[in-house]
Motif scaffolding. Structure first.
Motif, mmCIF file in Angstrom:
data_model
loop_
_atom_site.group_PDB
_atom_site.id
_atom_site.type_symbol
_atom_site.label_atom_id
_atom_site.label_comp_id
_atom_site.label_asym_id
_atom_site.label_seq_id
_atom_site.Cartn_x
_atom_site.Cartn_y
_atom_site.Cartn_z
ATOM 1 N N GLN A 125 0.854 -1.131 0.058
ATOM 2 C CA GLN A 125 0.198 0.030 -0.056
ATOM 3 C C GLN A 125 0.831 1.185 0.016
ATOM 4 O O GLN A 125 2.022 1.188 0.631
ATOM 5 N N TYR A 126 0.299 2.146 -0.596
ATOM 6 C CA TYR A 126 0.925 3.722 -0.621
ATOM 7 C C TYR A 126 0.081 4.320 0.262
ATOM 8 O O TYR A 126 -0.895 4.832 -0.277
ATOM 9 N N GLU A 127 0.395 4.400 1.598
ATOM 10 C CA GLU A 127 -0.171 5.178 2.566
ATOM 11 C C GLU A 127 -0.178 6.726 2.577
ATOM 12 O O GLU A 127 1.001 7.156 2.866
ATOM 13 N N VAL A 128 -1.008 7.513 2.441
ATOM 14 C CA VAL A 128 -0.843 8.895 2.341
ATOM 15 C C VAL A 128 -1.473 9.943 3.360
ATOM 16 O O VAL A 128 -1.109 11.012 3.481
ATOM 17 N N LEU A 150 0.734 -19.821 -4.632
ATOM 18 C CA LEU A 150 0.687 -19.769 -5.864
ATOM 19 C C LEU A 150 1.983 -20.666 -6.492
ATOM 20 O O LEU A 150 2.049 -21.024 -7.712
ATOM 21 N N ASP A 151 2.606 -21.042 -5.541
ATOM 22 C CA ASP A 151 3.912 -21.649 -5.742
ATOM 23 C C ASP A 151 4.720 -20.866 -6.836
ATOM 24 O O ASP A 151 5.381 -21.540 -7.901
ATOM 25 N N ALA A 152 4.851 -19.575 -6.422
ATOM 26 C CA ALA A 152 5.759 -18.764 -7.498
ATOM 27 C C ALA A 152 6.970 -18.509 -7.215
ATOM 28 O O ALA A 152 7.453 -18.749 -5.968
ATOM 29 N N ASP A 153 7.872 -18.086 -8.017
ATOM 30 C CA ASP A 153 9.159 -17.979 -7.720
ATOM 31 C C ASP A 153 9.148 -16.559 -7.174
ATOM 32 O O ASP A 153 8.731 -15.593 -7.484
ATOM 33 N N PRO A 154 9.992 -16.845 -5.822
ATOM 34 C CA PRO A 154 9.831 -15.600 -4.765
ATOM 35 C C PRO A 154 10.356 -14.501 -5.287
ATOM 36 O O PRO A 154 9.701 -13.281 -5.215
ATOM 37 N N ARG A 155 11.480 -14.485 -6.270
ATOM 38 C CA ARG A 155 12.102 -13.196 -6.465
ATOM 39 C C ARG A 155 11.117 -12.497 -7.700
ATOM 40 O O ARG A 155 10.850 -11.308 -7.519
ATOM 41 N N ASP A 156 10.340 -13.388 -8.336
ATOM 42 C CA ASP A 156 9.689 -12.960 -9.598
ATOM 43 C C ASP A 156 8.462 -12.181 -8.866
ATOM 44 O O ASP A 156 7.974 -11.241 -9.239
ATOM 45 N N PHE A 157 7.860 -12.991 -7.706
ATOM 46 C CA PHE A 157 6.657 -12.747 -7.493
ATOM 47 C C PHE A 157 6.804 -11.219 -6.587
ATOM 48 O O PHE A 157 6.071 -10.335 -6.572
ATOM 49 N N ARG A 158 7.627 -11.286 -5.878
ATOM 50 C CA ARG A 158 7.902 -9.899 -5.140
ATOM 51 C C ARG A 158 8.424 -8.728 -5.887
ATOM 52 O O ARG A 158 7.969 -7.823 -5.297
ATOM 53 N N LEU A 159 9.125 -8.800 -6.844
ATOM 54 C CA LEU A 159 9.220 -7.849 -7.983
ATOM 55 C C LEU A 159 8.166 -7.316 -8.380
ATOM 56 O O LEU A 159 7.802 -6.010 -8.665
ATOM 57 N N TRP A 160 6.936 -8.493 -8.887
ATOM 58 C CA TRP A 160 5.877 -8.164 -9.506
ATOM 59 C C TRP A 160 4.993 -7.179 -8.529
ATOM 60 O O TRP A 160 4.473 -6.317 -8.861
ATOM 61 N N VAL A 161 4.985 -7.560 -7.290
ATOM 62 C CA VAL A 161 4.305 -6.814 -6.155
ATOM 63 C C VAL A 161 4.911 -5.336 -6.235
ATOM 64 O O VAL A 161 4.192 -4.358 -6.145
ATOM 65 N N CYS A 162 6.079 -5.517 -6.151
ATOM 66 C CA CYS A 162 7.039 -4.051 -5.917
ATOM 67 C C CYS A 162 6.570 -3.185 -7.130
ATOM 68 O O CYS A 162 6.399 -1.878 -7.065
ATOM 69 N N LEU A 163 6.478 -3.679 -8.677
ATOM 70 C CA LEU A 163 6.165 -2.811 -9.375
ATOM 71 C C LEU A 163 4.934 -2.074 -9.338
ATOM 72 O O LEU A 163 4.400 -0.896 -9.528
ATOM 73 N N HIS A 164 3.830 -2.896 -8.804
ATOM 74 C CA HIS A 164 2.468 -2.266 -8.682
ATOM 75 C C HIS A 164 2.583 -1.194 -7.569
ATOM 76 O O HIS A 164 2.099 -0.017 -7.876
ATOM 77 N N GLU A 165 3.005 -1.542 -6.400
ATOM 78 C CA GLU A 165 2.942 -0.523 -5.320
ATOM 79 C C GLU A 165 4.003 0.572 -5.513
ATOM 80 O O GLU A 165 3.701 1.835 -5.146
ATOM 81 N N VAL A 166 5.286 0.419 -6.171
ATOM 82 C CA VAL A 166 6.188 1.648 -6.658
ATOM 83 C C VAL A 166 5.355 2.364 -7.244
ATOM 84 O O VAL A 166 5.713 3.755 -7.475
ATOM 85 N N THR A 167 4.457 2.018 -8.270
ATOM 86 C CA THR A 167 4.004 2.636 -9.509
ATOM 87 C C THR A 167 3.127 3.804 -8.372
ATOM 88 O O THR A 167 3.107 4.934 -8.668
ATOM 89 N N HIS A 168 2.510 3.056 -7.458
ATOM 90 C CA HIS A 168 1.509 4.191 -6.723
ATOM 91 C C HIS A 168 2.174 5.139 -5.989
ATOM 92 O O HIS A 168 1.820 6.337 -6.041
ATOM 93 N N ARG A 169 3.371 4.640 -5.404
ATOM 94 C CA ARG A 169 4.377 5.863 -4.718
ATOM 95 C C ARG A 169 4.909 6.963 -5.930
ATOM 96 O O ARG A 169 4.754 8.151 -5.775
ATOM 97 N N THR A 170 5.025 6.420 -6.996
ATOM 98 C CA THR A 170 5.362 7.373 -8.126
ATOM 99 C C THR A 170 4.273 8.444 -8.520
ATOM 100 O O THR A 170 4.579 9.699 -8.567
ATOM 101 N N GLN A 171 3.008 7.864 -8.533
ATOM 102 C CA GLN A 171 1.796 8.740 -8.843
ATOM 103 C C GLN A 171 1.742 9.770 -7.905
ATOM 104 O O GLN A 171 1.307 11.065 -8.310
ATOM 105 N N PHE A 172 1.997 9.593 -6.518
ATOM 106 C CA PHE A 172 2.061 10.589 -5.544
ATOM 107 C C PHE A 172 3.100 11.453 -5.458
ATOM 108 O O PHE A 172 3.169 12.638 -5.053
ATOM 109 N N THR A 173 4.403 11.094 -5.693
ATOM 110 C CA THR A 173 5.616 11.772 -5.920
ATOM 111 C C THR A 173 6.072 12.333 -6.896
ATOM 112 O O THR A 173 6.749 13.563 -6.941
ATOM 113 N N ALA A 174 5.720 12.034 -8.344
ATOM 114 C CA ALA A 174 6.022 12.587 -9.416
ATOM 115 C C ALA A 174 4.862 13.709 -9.763
ATOM 116 O O ALA A 174 5.058 14.622 -10.569
#
Length: 355
Positions: A125-128, A150-174
């Motif tokens: 979450q990006y908490e504002v 999901l039996d997902a590759d940990p590195r891949d899944f974590r980066l996937w989640v981070c892409l989503h949440e970092v986009t939210h941070r970018t929306q509010f800081t850019a």
């Protein structure tokens, strides 16, 4: 000043009722935290390159939290917003000491119940509310739990989640005006109420409704029952349009970047979509009644809108959406992206055929 919520009791309730697990060792937990921090930095580079958006303000580093800390942070944010509003709206009529004490404790338990439920399901979450410009939270236990299911590759899944949440941070800081605009719309929602005492009653009833549907999935109540005035509906339309845009943009970015940097992204997306749609009848009822299904529709509708606009005018053309509140899409334009393009860009030539 009347105390609308016993905030300390809300924190204690959320901590006591929150989910436990998954089981990890101390060394595993330490590795997960360090890994999520590294992947957040990696995701920030990918998001900036893909979107063309650059943070204009300094932001704190990511906070990797557990479920209890996530709930406590959100309660602190709600306290920052609600306490001044209650003070202003309730100044004309103060309840008796007993009424205030009992009412605030009941509402505290109700708020804690809702946050306990959500704390076991939110990945990030990006908490504002509690800080300017906001803070990025990643809920490590939930990320680990879902990647295992999901039996997902940990590195891949974590980066996937981070892409989503970092986009939210970018929306509010850019977009430096974004946080102020969002908080202003929350204020406008309150101001559109008819009378302070009436609104306080509805705020309390709204929290009670949320807690009721968590405890009783057969309840036919809806949190939208507290939205009654035409003025509030107009504000809610604007907030819905904004949140649909932000969620859809994050989904579009994570799916656009993913194939370039996450080998197993298609498998992750397919599994995650199945997880979103699955659930027993009790779980589905709770999701619908507290608004999670609305958020899921926002993902799909917003992603479709962003995709259509980018296809039409490119990423730079899409980014005009962040020029000012006037260039944000209206609720009706989310299903008619060409209407937004025409309003903001004017006449646009035919889309060239794909190569």
């Amino acid at each position: 000043m009347a105390q609308f919520v016993d905030w300390d009791l809300a924190v204690a309730t959320a901590g006591a009722l929150g989910k436990t697990g998954p089981r990890v060792s101390y060394d595993e937990a330490t590795e997960v935290v360090a890994n999520l921090r590294r992947l957040t930095d990696e995701a920030a580079g990918h998001v900036a390159e893909y979107t063309g958006l650059t943070s204009q303000v300094a932001h704190p580093p990511v906070r990797v939290v557990d479920r209890r800390d996530w709930a406590a942070t959100n309660i602190a944010g709600l306290r920052e917003v609600i306490t001044p509003l209650v003070g202003r709206l309730g100044k004309d009529k103060q309840p008796g000491a007993l009424t205030e004490a009992v009412g605030s404790r009941v509402t505290g338990v109700q708020a804690g119940t809702v946050l306990a439920y959500l704390s076991g399901r939110v990945l990030g979450q990006y908490e504002v509310f509690s800080a300017d410009p906001g803070q990025l939270l990643l809920v490590a236990p939930n990320i680990v739990e879902v990647e295992r299911k999901l039996d997902a590759d940990p590195r891949d899944f974590r980066l996937w989640v981070c892409l989503h949440e970092v986009t939210h941070r970018t929306q509010f800081t850019a977009v430096p005006w974004m946080r102020g605009y969002f908080l202003g719309e929350v204020q406008a929602f309150v101001d559109a109420a008819q009378g302070g005492e009436h609104l306080l009653d509805r705020l309390r009833r709204g929290v009670g409704t949320l807690a009721d549907v968590v405890r009783n999935p057969q309840s036919r109540s809806s949190v939208l029952d507290i939205v009654q005035t035409p003025g509030q509906r107009a504000v809610l339309d604007r907030l819905t349009a904004l949140m649909t845009l932000l969620e859809g943009h994050a989904e579009f970015v994570m799916d656009g970047v993913g194939p370039q940097v996450i080998p197993s992204v298609e498998r992750i997306r397919a599994g995650f979509n199945r997880r979103r749609e699955a659930g027993n009848p009790v779980e589905k009822a709770v999701r619908r009644l507290i608004g999670i299904d609305v958020k899921m529709r926002q993902y799909a509708e917003g992603r479709k809108f962003v995709h259509a606009v980018v296809d039409r005018v490119g990423m730079a053309g899409f980014n005009r959406i962040f020029e000012s509140p006037l260039t944000l899409p209206r609720l009706t334009e989310l299903s008619e992206p060409d209407a937004w393009v025409a309003r903001v860009h004017g006449p646009v030539g035919p889309v060239p055929p794909a190569n």
